[in-house]
Scaffold this motif. Structure first.
Motif, short mmCIF file in Angstrom:
data_model
loop_
_atom_site.label_atom_id
_atom_site.label_comp_id
_atom_site.label_asym_id
_atom_site.label_seq_id
_atom_site.Cartn_x
_atom_site.Cartn_y
_atom_site.Cartn_z
N PRO A 1 24.93 39.70 15.96
CA PRO A 1 24.41 41.06 15.71
C PRO A 1 22.99 40.97 15.18
N SER A 2 22.15 41.89 15.61
CA SER A 2 20.73 41.87 15.21
C SER A 2 20.48 42.82 14.04
N MET A 3 21.23 42.61 12.98
CA MET A 3 21.04 43.44 11.79
C MET A 3 21.29 42.59 10.54
N LEU A 4 20.86 43.10 9.42
CA LEU A 4 21.02 42.45 8.12
C LEU A 4 20.65 40.98 8.21
N ASN A 5 21.49 40.11 7.63
CA ASN A 5 21.19 38.67 7.62
C ASN A 5 21.92 37.91 8.73
N TYR A 6 22.55 38.60 9.66
CA TYR A 6 23.33 37.91 10.70
C TYR A 6 22.50 36.96 11.56
N PRO A 7 21.27 37.30 11.94
CA PRO A 7 20.50 36.36 12.76
C PRO A 7 20.24 35.01 12.06
N SER A 8 20.18 35.00 10.73
CA SER A 8 19.90 33.75 10.01
C SER A 8 21.11 33.21 9.24
N LEU A 9 22.26 33.78 9.45
CA LEU A 9 23.48 33.34 8.77
C LEU A 9 23.71 31.85 9.02
N ASN A 10 24.07 31.10 7.97
CA ASN A 10 24.28 29.66 8.13
C ASN A 10 25.61 29.18 7.56
N GLN A 11 26.57 30.10 7.48
CA GLN A 11 27.90 29.77 6.98
C GLN A 11 28.89 30.78 7.53
N LEU A 12 30.16 30.55 7.25
CA LEU A 12 31.20 31.50 7.64
C LEU A 12 31.35 32.50 6.50
N THR A 13 31.24 33.79 6.82
CA THR A 13 31.28 34.84 5.81
C THR A 13 32.27 35.91 6.23
N ALA A 14 33.21 36.22 5.35
CA ALA A 14 34.17 37.29 5.64
C ALA A 14 33.45 38.63 5.60
N VAL A 15 33.86 39.55 6.48
CA VAL A 15 33.27 40.88 6.47
C VAL A 15 33.99 41.73 5.42
N GLY A 16 33.30 42.74 4.96
CA GLY A 16 33.88 43.66 4.01
C GLY A 16 34.42 44.90 4.72
N THR A 17 35.09 45.73 3.99
CA THR A 17 35.63 46.96 4.54
C THR A 17 34.50 47.80 5.13
#
Length: 183
Positions: free
Chosen positions: A22-38
């Protein structure tokens, strides 16, 4: 050893691999597995367009189609829409959407693991690129022009998570293939 990068539960039993982010927030540079929130799945769909909504919808439909004797995750919701909105890719969902290549472990090495992972690679083109780049090294048995499987590593290549490419009939077929890897 590589670190998984994507969205979802750190104890995933189902990992879906996608080539883009996804091209929003920090997703383009994410470097780990992160659970999504509600509400985050819905926010991504709204901000990034119909393509991402389809990915999440098809993923939730797939989870809802799975045999709950082997994949009990959908039992917590009454519909696939409720599952998508309340559980998909969240911390206890056992699902992930990976932006990094698969990290494969041989099935016999996971005998004591409560959740052996099923790896789903979205799209023949992405799978072939991973193979060509040496990032998917297990041999794949092509079942037809769209689906491939490796039982030892529990990897399936399927059409992209889109209504036209992965129709309801193909979702049912994918669910049967997934069951065959863990039953």
């Amino acid at each position: 050893m590589s670190v998984p990068v994507g969205l979802g539960c750190p104890h995933y039993a189902i990992a879906a691999y996608i080539e883009n982010r996804p091209s929003m927030l920090n997703y383009p540079s994410l470097n780990q597995l992160t659970a999504v929130g509600t509400g985050e799945v819905q926010a991504i769909g709204q901000a990034c367009g119909n393509g991402w909504r389809k990915v999440f919808n098809v993923y939730a439909k797939l989870i809802f189609e799975l045999d709950t004797a082997y994949f009990p995750y959908a039992k917590s919701a009454s519909t696939w829409q409720a599952y998508r909105d309340q559980y998909l890719l969240q911390s206890d969902s056992h699902t992930s959407l990976m932006f990094s290549p698969p990290i494969l472990v041989v099935q016999r090495e996971l005998q004591h693991q409560p959740h052996p992972t099923v790896h789903i690679i979205m799209g023949r083109t992405y799978a072939k690129r991973l193979i060509a780049d040496g990032k998917l090294t297990c041999p794949m048995q092509w079942l037809d022009n769209e689906f491939a499987i490796n039982t030892e590593h529990r990897v399936i290549v399927c059409p992209y998570f889109d209504y036209r490419q992965l129709s309801n009939i193909k979702i049912q077929y994918l669910a049967k293939l997934m069951k065959s890897l863990v039953a």
